[in-house]
Design a protein around this motif. Structure first.
Motif, short mmCIF file in Angstrom:
data_model
loop_
_atom_site.label_atom_id
_atom_site.label_comp_id
_atom_site.label_asym_id
_atom_site.label_seq_id
_atom_site.Cartn_x
_atom_site.Cartn_y
_atom_site.Cartn_z
N LYS A 195 0.82 -1.22 0.00
CA LYS A 195 0.00 0.00 0.00
C LYS A 195 0.85 1.27 0.00
N GLN A 210 -1.35 -5.69 -3.74
CA GLN A 210 -0.97 -5.39 -2.37
C GLN A 210 -0.12 -4.13 -2.30
N SER A 259 -1.80 1.70 -3.22
CA SER A 259 -2.42 2.30 -2.04
C SER A 259 -3.93 2.27 -2.15
N ASP A 260 -4.61 2.56 -1.04
CA ASP A 260 -6.06 2.56 -1.04
C ASP A 260 -6.57 3.71 -1.92
N GLY A 261 -7.37 3.38 -2.90
CA GLY A 261 -7.83 4.36 -3.86
C GLY A 261 -6.84 4.62 -4.97
N ARG A 316 -10.23 -6.37 -0.81
CA ARG A 316 -10.19 -5.21 -1.69
C ARG A 316 -11.07 -5.47 -2.91
N ARG A 323 -9.07 1.41 -10.31
CA ARG A 323 -8.77 1.89 -8.96
C ARG A 323 -9.01 0.75 -7.98
N TYR A 334 -9.64 -0.38 -4.01
CA TYR A 334 -10.12 0.10 -2.72
C TYR A 334 -10.12 -1.05 -1.71
N THR A 335 -9.85 -0.72 -0.47
CA THR A 335 -9.97 -1.68 0.62
C THR A 335 -11.32 -1.46 1.29
#
Length: 609
Positions: free
Chosen positions: A246, A268, A271-273, A329, A348, A350-351
Motif C-alpha cells: 500500500k 498489495q 495504495s487505497d484508492g 479489496r 482503482r 479500494y480496501t
C-alpha cells in the motif's frame, strides 16, 4: 551537478524550517515549504546536455528521450507502444486531478496510519527513505504551532510536510505528490514520461530484473536530467511489490506476455484508492486459442467468439478482481481498452470488505451456441434483501438461463467463464480523458489513434456486456449483410439501444435479446431473399421460423454516432506497416542466481542452482 543543486535546496529548506520554528505567525508555512519543494523538483528536471555515445540513437517521445542501441535488442523498446504510453500519460494526468479533488473533499477526516515500521525499511532502506516510510522516531522533528509536534518527511525531491491534527483544518488540503512504480521498466521511457509530463509527481521507481535494462535506465535518467524523481532499481518486481504494501499511488505493469504472475503482489502494493495500470499481450491465450493456458493463468475458461477481444478484457478484469478479494479489496475500472495486439486496463483499488462481498454479483458465465454463435449470460451470484429488509445477503445465481438446446437453431451450447460483467469504463473519467487529450494534442505522438479510441469508448453502451457482429449473423444465414446503420435503426425503432464497440467496428452492442436480433435478420432476408439453403444447417433452421417482431428499417437519427456526424475517425489506420509486437529483448547481463530457485519474469521456466 544534481547533487550540488540538492545541497543548495536543503540549505534553503533548513532556513525555512528555522523561520517556522521561531515565527508562529505564518499559519500557511507548510504550504510554502511544499511549494518550494515542488519548484525545486521542476528546476531539477531541466535536460542535461550530453554527447550521444557511439553506436546509440536518440529516440524522442513526448517530452522524454532515450538512448537506444543501434541494431540491437538487448533492452526492449517498441515504437508501436506509443499509443499505450500516450494513453497512460493522459490517464495519470486526469487521475491526479481526480485524486486532488477527492483529497480536498475529504479534508479534515481522520486518516489511518500504519502501526510500526514498514517492511520496505528492512528490504530497501534507501528507497524507503525516498518514499517517506521511515518511522517517526527516525524522521526529523519540527516544532509546530501551539507546541504540537509534526513529522517532516525528508524524502528528497517531491517530499511533503504532513500537517498535524492541530492545524489540519487551517491548512489547505493538498494531495501528496504521486508515488509511481513501473515494475517492468525496460528502457525507462514510460517512467521518464511520467516524471516529465504528469504534474505533481514525487517519485517514479523504474524497476527491472535485468541488469542491462537497469543500466539503460540509469543512462536515460541522466540523459533527461531526472535523477531527482526517477529512481532506477534492479529487483524482482513481485518481491518489490510485496515488500511495499500500500505504498504506491500508481502501479504500472506492462510485461512482455501475461501479467498473471504479478497481479497478486501488485494489488498489495497499490495504495487505497490508488491506480493499477495493467497490460496483457498474450492475446492468443485470452482470446481462446489456448484455453487450458487461460484457465491456468487467469482462472477463466475462454470462448472463441467475434467478441473475443472484449472477452479478453473481461477475463483480465475478473482475474484482477478475484486477486483483490483475497485482501478484502475490490476494483473499479476507469478505462478498459483493446488496442492492436494487447489489452490495457486502468482500475482503482479500494480496501472495503463490505464492497468486496459484491464481487460475485459482477461475474457471470457465458453460453455460446455452437451453431449460430448466440450469446447468453448466466450470473454467478445475486444480491437479495434480508428478511427484515435492512440488509443484503448473497445467493447463488438462478440457473439455467438457457434451455438445453439453442432456441434459434436447436444446436448445443458451449459454456465459458467466469467473466467480468460489470461496466468496463467510467464514462465521466473517459470524458475527462478526451478533454485533457484535446487540450494538449501536440504533446502526444499517437494523438490520432488515442483520440479515436477514446471517442469510440465514449459512445459504446457501457452497461451491455459482449456483442454480436452483423457479418457473423449474415454468414450463418448465407445472406448479404444489412448496413450497420439500418440494423441499428431497426433495433432503436423496436425500443432498444444499440452502439458499436471500440474493439470491433462491425460490433453490434445492444440490450435487445437474441430473439429480437434474429427476428430483424429474418425480416431482412424476406426483403433480400437468399438462394437455396440447407434446412438442416443453423441458418436454415432459423429462417424456417416466422419472425415474431416485424422490423422497421426506417433510418433513425439515433443510429448515427456523434463521431460520424462530426466526421471524427474512430478507427484510424496504423501509421506504418508491421505495426505490432516485437521480439523479446535478449539482454546482455544477467542477475546472479540466488541460492534458492527463482522464476524469470515473463516466463514460466524455473532456473535452479
Amino acid at each position: 551537478w544534481a547533487a550540488g543543486r540538492q545541497t543548495i535546496f536543503m540549505q534553503k529548506l533548513s532556513i525555512l524550517n528555522c523561520i517556522k520554528a521561531t515565527a508562529p505567525i505564518y499559519p500557511n508555512l507548510n504550504s510554502i515549504v511544499t511549494l518550494f519543494n515542488q519548484n525545486f523538483v521542476r528546476s531539477m528536471s531541466v535536460s542535461v546536455e550530453m554527447s550521444v555515445p557511439d553506436g546509440f540513437d536518440i529516440v524522442k517521445e513526448g517530452q522524454a528521450s532515450i538512448l537506444h542501441l543501434k541494431d540491437a535488442n538487448d533492452v526492449f523498446y517498441n515504437k508501436a507502444q506509443v499509443v499505450n504510453r500516450d494513453l497512460s500519460v493522459v490517464a495519470l494526468r486526469v487521475f491526479q486531478q481526480v485524486r486532488a479533488e477527492e483529497v480536498a473533499a475529504e479534508a479534515g477526516k481522520r486518516q489511518r496510519h500504519r502501526k510500526g515500521p514498514h517492511p520496505a525499511l528492512l528490504a530497501y532502506p534507501d528507497l524507503a527513505h525516498r518514499l517517506g516510510l521511515m518511522p517517526p522516531s527516525e524522521a526529523p522533528v519540527l516544532q509546530g504551532e501551539g507546541g504540537t509536534e509534526e513529522v517532516k518527511v525528508d524524502a528528497g525531491a517531491g517530499a511533503e510536510v504532513a500537517p498535524t491534527p492541530a492545524n489540519r483544518e487551517e491548512s489547505p488540503a493538498v494531495a501528496a505528490p504521486l508515488k509511481i512504480l513501473e515494475g517492468l521498466a525496460a528502457s525507462g521511457l514510460r517512467a521518464l514520461r511520467y516524471a516529465k509530463e504528469v504534474p505533481d509527481v514525487g517519485i517514479v521507481v523504474a524497476n527491472d530484473c535485468d541488469a542491462a535494462a537497469v543500466e539503460a535506465i540509469r543512462k536515460n535518467v541522466q540523459h533527461n536530467g531526472e535523477g531527482a524523481r526517477v529512481w532506477p532499481m534492479e529487483a524482482d518486481a513481485r518481491v518489490l511489490m510485496l515488500q511495499t504494501e500500500k505504498v504506491f499511488d500508481v502501479v504500472d505493469l506492462d510485461p512482455y506476455g501475461s501479467p498473471a504472475m504479478f497481479l497478486d503482489s501488485a494489488l498489495q502494493s497499490v495504495s487505497d484508492g490508488g491506480l493499477l495500470c495493467c497490460t496483457a499481450t498474450d492475446m492468443a491465450v485470452l482470446c481462446g486459442n489456448n484455453k487450458e493456458a487461460c484457465w491456468q493463468k487467469y482462472g477463466c475458461f475462454p470462448l472463441r467468439a467475434k467478441a473475443c477481444h472484449e472477452m479478453a478484457l473481461r477475463i483480465l478484469l475478473a482475474s484482477i478482481e478475484q486477486h483483490a478479494n483475497r485482501y478484502k479489496r475490490h476494483i473499479v475500472p476507469l478505462l478498459s481498452v483493446s488496442v492492436d495486439f494487447y489489452v490495457r486496463v486502468f482500475v482503482r483499488v479500494y480496501t472495503a470488505p463490505e464492497q468486496a462481498k459484491w464481487s460475485a454479483t459482477k461475474l457471470s458465465y457465458c453460453y455460446q451456441c455452437v451453431g449460430c454463435e448466440s450469446l447468453h449470460t448466466q450470473a454467478l451470484a445475486r444480491a437479495c434483501p434480508t428478511r427484515d429488509k435492512k440488509g443484503v445477503r448473497f445467493m447463488p445465481g438462478l440457473a439455467p438461463s438457457v434451455e438445453a438446446k439453442c432456441g434459434q437453431c436447436g444446436w448445443d451450447f458451449n459454456m465459458g467463464g467466469p467473466f467480468w460483467m460489470a461496466p468496463l469504463h467510467d464514462q465521466d473519467f473517459t470524458k475527462r480523458l478526451l478533454g485533457s487529450l484535446e487540450a494538449d494534442k501536440d504533446r502526444y505522438g499517437g494523438y490520432g489513434k488515442v483520440h479515436g479510441l477514446l471517442t469510440a469508448v465514449g459512445e459504446e453502451l457501457n452497461d451491455v456486456p459482449l456483442f454480436m457482429t452483423i457479418h457473423s449473423m449474415s454468414a450463418t444465414l448465407k445472406c448479404t449483410p444489412p448496413p450497420a446503420n439500418l440494423f441499428r435503426s431497426a433495433l432503436i425503432n423496436a425500443g432498444y439501444r444499440a452502439s458499436t464497440a471500440h474493439c470491433n467496428p462491425l460490433a453490434m452492442k445492444t440490450n435487445a435479446p437474441m430473439d429480437v436480433m434474429w427476428d430483424i435478420m429474418r425480416c431482412w432476408v424476406k426483403e433480400h431473399p437468399v438462394k437455396n439453403i440447407d434446412k438442416k444447417t443453423p441458418g436454415g433452421v432459423i429462417l424456417s421460423k416466422e419472425p415474431k417482431l416485424q422490423a422497421n428499417f426506417a433510418r433513425s437519427t439515433k443510429a448515427l454516432s456523434q463521431a460520424q456526424l462530426n466526421k471524427v475517425a474512430r478507427f484510424p489506420q496504423n501509421p506504418e506497416e508491421n505495426w505490432g509486437p516485437k521480439a523479446r529483448a535478449t539482454g546482455k547481463t544477467k542477475r546472479p542466481i540466488e541460492d534458492h530457485d527463482i522464476e524469470v519474469q515473463g516466463s514460466s521456466k524455473l532456473i535452479k542452482n
